[in-house]
Enzyme design. Structure first.
Site, mmCIF file in Angstrom:
data_model
loop_
_atom_site.group_PDB
_atom_site.id
_atom_site.type_symbol
_atom_site.label_atom_id
_atom_site.label_comp_id
_atom_site.label_asym_id
_atom_site.label_seq_id
_atom_site.Cartn_x
_atom_site.Cartn_y
_atom_site.Cartn_z
ATOM 1 N N GLU A 80 9.411 -1.903 -0.518
ATOM 2 C CA GLU A 80 8.183 -1.957 -1.018
ATOM 3 C C GLU A 80 8.004 -3.094 -2.147
ATOM 4 O O GLU A 80 9.001 -3.375 -2.860
ATOM 5 C CB GLU A 80 7.956 -0.546 -1.666
ATOM 6 C CG GLU A 80 6.964 -0.393 -2.747
ATOM 7 C CD GLU A 80 5.424 -0.207 -1.918
ATOM 8 O OE1 GLU A 80 4.353 0.245 -2.188
ATOM 9 O OE2 GLU A 80 5.454 -0.777 -0.812
ATOM 10 N N ASP A 108 9.830 2.023 2.385
ATOM 11 C CA ASP A 108 9.927 1.554 1.045
ATOM 12 C C ASP A 108 11.028 0.980 0.679
ATOM 13 O O ASP A 108 11.472 0.366 -0.266
ATOM 14 C CB ASP A 108 9.538 2.871 -0.008
ATOM 15 C CG ASP A 108 8.168 3.343 0.327
ATOM 16 O OD1 ASP A 108 7.238 2.713 0.236
ATOM 17 O OD2 ASP A 108 7.766 4.509 0.264
#
Length: 252
Positions: A80, A108
């Site tokens: 992310e 992420d």
């Protein structure tokens, strides 16, 4: 809301959020609630990975002060916060190196200890509703899901919370602080619009599909930090700077 975001989040987080929004043609000055949500999600992802390493025996350890021993490996890879092209490059590299299945959607984080991708969620709604949304979108038990709320609740795949309780408590405390600071400025109600949430819930419930085999459990226990992306990991000076930023809201 925009002023609040710029005051209460680390400038590097703000910059990453602005870049992410502009990549999708969104304006942080107009979609200020989304701006705040993206900054919050980024900070949780970075805090999730902070201070966690793997030692030479393959055990997960926490190192909070000074530069870590060169023999230690960072437990989490941060995906992310990168632009989509670079993020997919990182994911492909991990898959080629570890042999794990490539996810359909960008996750992420990657956990080198558990050998799995992680999807982090931060919600203003009920954690179980948001968990189901994530699970229905991903449709893969290979990607681990961990949801946090602003009320201290959390939910994770098979009730496996990955981190120790103290690390999770740090995240919950930060989220609660953000909520308090928004409320003190009269921003919380607009950040969590009841009408908007109700419409979204109806839409979500209509589109939901069964999530067979996904064991979940809600934790109601309520018990800083930012890694640079290039280079990936933070030195002690940057950690200290972010700690000061982390406390900024509370001191106001």
């Amino acid at each position: 809301m925009e002023d609040f975001v710029r005051q209460c989040f680390n400038p590097m987080i703000v910059e990453l959020a602005e870049k992410a929004m502009k990549e999708y043609g969104e304006d942080p000055k107009i979609e200020t609630n989304k701006f705040a949500a993206i900054c919050t999600h980024l900070e949780v992802c970075f805090m999730y990975s902070d201070f966690h390493f793997i030692d030479e025996r393959g055990e997960s350890i926490i190192v909070e002060s000074g530069d870590p021993n060169a023999l230690l490996k960072h437990r989490f890879e941060i995906i992310e916060g990168r632009d989509r092209t670079m993020a997919w490059t990182v994911v492909n590299s991990i898959c080629n190196t570890t042999g794990v299945e490539k996810p359909k959607f960008l996750p992420d984080l990657y956990d080198y200890k558990e050998n799995r991708f992680i999807e982090i969620g931060v919600t203003r709604r009920e954690v179980h509703i948001y968990y189901l949304e994530k699970a229905n979108k991903i449709k893969s038990e290979k990607t681990h899901i961990h949801i946090f709320s602003f009320t201290g609740e959390e939910m994770a795949t098979k009730a496996d919370y990955t981190l120790d309780e103290e690390s999770r408590a740090r995240i919950k405390t930060r989220l609660f602080t953000i909520r308090q600071e928004m409320a003190s400025r009269g921003l919380w109600d607009s950040f969590v619009s009841p009408k908007e949430v109700k419409r979204q819930l109806k839409k979500d419930l209509r589109s939901q599909e069964p999530c067979a085999g996904l064991q979940t459990k809600v934790s109601r226990r309520t018990s800083p930090a930012l890694k640079t992306l290039e280079p990936m990991w933070m030195d002690s000076n940057r950690t200290a700077a972010l700690r000061a930023s982390f406390l900024k809201c509370q001191k106001k």
